[in-house]
Design an enzyme around this catalytic site. Structure first.
Site, PDB file in Angstrom:
ATOM      1  N   HIS A   1       0.811  -1.218   0.000  1.00 43.39           N
ATOM      2  CA  HIS A   1       0.000   0.000   0.000  1.00 43.39           C
ATOM      3  C   HIS A   1       0.846   1.270   0.000  1.00 43.39           C
ATOM      4  O   HIS A   1       0.441   2.284  -0.558  1.00 43.39           O
ATOM      5  CB  HIS A   1      -0.928   0.018   1.214  1.00 43.39           C
ATOM      6  CG  HIS A   1      -1.882  -1.120   1.251  1.00 43.39           C
ATOM      7  ND1 HIS A   1      -2.315  -1.717   2.424  1.00 43.39           N
ATOM      8  CD2 HIS A   1      -2.488  -1.812   0.250  1.00 43.39           C
ATOM      9  CE1 HIS A   1      -3.152  -2.692   2.139  1.00 43.39           C
ATOM     10  NE2 HIS A   1      -3.266  -2.783   0.830  1.00 43.39           N
ATOM     11  N   HIS A   2       2.041   1.209   0.652  1.00 44.60           N
ATOM     12  CA  HIS A   2       2.866   2.412   0.770  1.00 44.60           C
ATOM     13  C   HIS A   2       4.299   2.212   0.300  1.00 44.60           C
ATOM     14  O   HIS A   2       5.082   3.165   0.304  1.00 44.60           O
ATOM     15  CB  HIS A   2       2.886   2.889   2.231  1.00 44.60           C
ATOM     16  CG  HIS A   2       1.533   3.146   2.812  1.00 44.60           C
ATOM     17  ND1 HIS A   2       0.851   2.213   3.567  1.00 44.60           N
ATOM     18  CD2 HIS A   2       0.717   4.215   2.720  1.00 44.60           C
ATOM     19  CE1 HIS A   2      -0.319   2.702   3.931  1.00 44.60           C
ATOM     20  NE2 HIS A   2      -0.434   3.912   3.435  1.00 44.60           N
TER      21      HIS A   2
ATOM     22  N   GLN B   1       0.284  -8.411   5.386  1.00 44.96           N
ATOM     23  CA  GLN B   1       0.689  -9.457   6.326  1.00 44.96           C
ATOM     24  C   GLN B   1      -0.298 -10.614   6.361  1.00 44.96           C
ATOM     25  O   GLN B   1       0.098 -11.775   6.518  1.00 44.96           O
ATOM     26  CB  GLN B   1       0.852  -8.844   7.723  1.00 44.96           C
ATOM     27  CG  GLN B   1       1.438  -9.812   8.735  1.00 44.96           C
ATOM     28  CD  GLN B   1       1.721  -9.146  10.058  1.00 44.96           C
ATOM     29  OE1 GLN B   1       2.063  -7.965  10.106  1.00 44.96           O
ATOM     30  NE2 GLN B   1       1.586  -9.877  11.146  1.00 44.96           N
TER      31      GLN B   1
ATOM     32  N   HIS C   1       5.029  -2.450  11.072  1.00 46.48           N
ATOM     33  CA  HIS C   1       4.763  -1.839   9.776  1.00 46.48           C
ATOM     34  C   HIS C   1       5.213  -0.380   9.809  1.00 46.48           C
ATOM     35  O   HIS C   1       4.694   0.419  10.591  1.00 46.48           O
ATOM     36  CB  HIS C   1       3.266  -1.902   9.453  1.00 46.48           C
ATOM     37  CG  HIS C   1       2.758  -3.297   9.240  1.00 46.48           C
ATOM     38  ND1 HIS C   1       2.169  -3.690   8.053  1.00 46.48           N
ATOM     39  CD2 HIS C   1       2.763  -4.390  10.040  1.00 46.48           C
ATOM     40  CE1 HIS C   1       1.822  -4.973   8.150  1.00 46.48           C
ATOM     41  NE2 HIS C   1       2.170  -5.409   9.342  1.00 46.48           N
TER      42      HIS C   1
ATOM     43  N   CYS D   1       4.590   1.862   7.819  1.00 48.83           N
ATOM     44  CA  CYS D   1       3.521   2.786   7.445  1.00 48.83           C
ATOM     45  C   CYS D   1       2.721   3.226   8.668  1.00 48.83           C
ATOM     46  O   CYS D   1       2.054   4.262   8.634  1.00 48.83           O
ATOM     47  CB  CYS D   1       2.601   2.159   6.400  1.00 48.83           C
ATOM     48  SG  CYS D   1       1.922   0.557   6.859  1.00 48.83           S
TER      49      CYS D   1
END
Length: 247
Positions: free
Chosen positions: A140-141, A179, A207, A209
């Site tokens: 996502h990031h 994950q 994470h 993020c």
């Protein structure tokens, strides 16, 4: 059809409950409606896909490296930097080769790793490898995820070379991931390779993020699990696994 059960929570949430063991164990209990007794098997689509996973080759890396480096040059400009200044001259190339390494799992197939490491053995007691270091990239990031993986399985006349469990983790983690999916992919690969009585996989990870952006909680951890076969169906087997990985 295989059913797995996963859970995810942060250390902050665990603290609020005041009972870390019940948080982890509670999510494993129970059985989904319609689940049949006995060891389960993954869906046919999952069973077939784990054997044909290589989507990138060394040659692909070489061909895509210039365009990937150019993309990083564009990013530097977009950030207001000058890609021609001394400190950044080689950064796009370095970043491109680093990203290819971070995602090298796309170049490997599980079946290539396991073919020469599955052995017939009359052993039916639990096998556990815990605290396997894991590094991945959040899809996502595009920032790091890192933590530890714990794997346990009950053999059914076949065992796997212990180092291969770490190799399975490495192949799947070195891809763009979430994950939850990573946890299930590891469990399904072991199930399909060995046909064991049961498999359990637990991942504890940080994470970036969450740490560097967003809620910026430095000490938060995410825990996910997949339990298959008797690890899901038998509370005693499940509890033995969870106790051993905590010891």
């Amino acid at each position: 059809m295989e059913h797995s059960k996963q859970t995810q929570y942060s250390s902050a949430e665990k603290k609020d409950t005041g009972d870390s063991s019940s948080v982890l164990n509670g999510h494993f209990d129970g059985k989904p409606p319609g689940a049949e007794s006995g060891a389960h098997r993954p869906a046919a689509s999952v069973m077939e896909s784990w054997r044909e996973e290589r989507t990138r080759s060394v040659e692909d890396n070489e061909m895509s490296l210039p365009s990937l480096a150019e993309a990083y040059t564009t990013i530097l400009r977009g950030l207001g930097e000058d890609p021609q200044r001394q400190g950044l001259l080689k950064t796009p190339w370095r970043a491109a080769t680093a990203m290819q390494f971070f995602t090298k799992g796309y170049q490997e197939k599980i079946i290539d790793v396991l073919n020469d490491a599955i052995f017939d053995e009359d052993h039916d007691e639990m096998v556990i490898v815990k605290d396997i270091d894991m590094f991945s990239m959040c899809e996502h990031h595009l920032v790091p995820i890192f933590g530890r993986v714990h794997i346990g399985y009950l053999p059914n006349k076949r065992v796997l070379g212990l180092s291969k469990l770490a190799r399975i983790v490495e192949i799947y983690s070195r891809r763009l991931q979430v994950q939850e999916r990573l946890t299930k992919q590891i469990a399904v690969a072991i199930t399909e390779a060995l046909q064991p009585t049961g498999v359990g996989v637990v991942i504890e990870a940080t994470h970036m993020c969450m740490v560097m952006r967003g809620v910026q909680k430095m000490n938060s951890k995410t825990v996910t699990s997949t339990m298959l076969g008797v690890f899901r169906e038998d509370p005693k087997t499940r509890d033995e696994f969870l106790t051993l990985i905590r010891s």
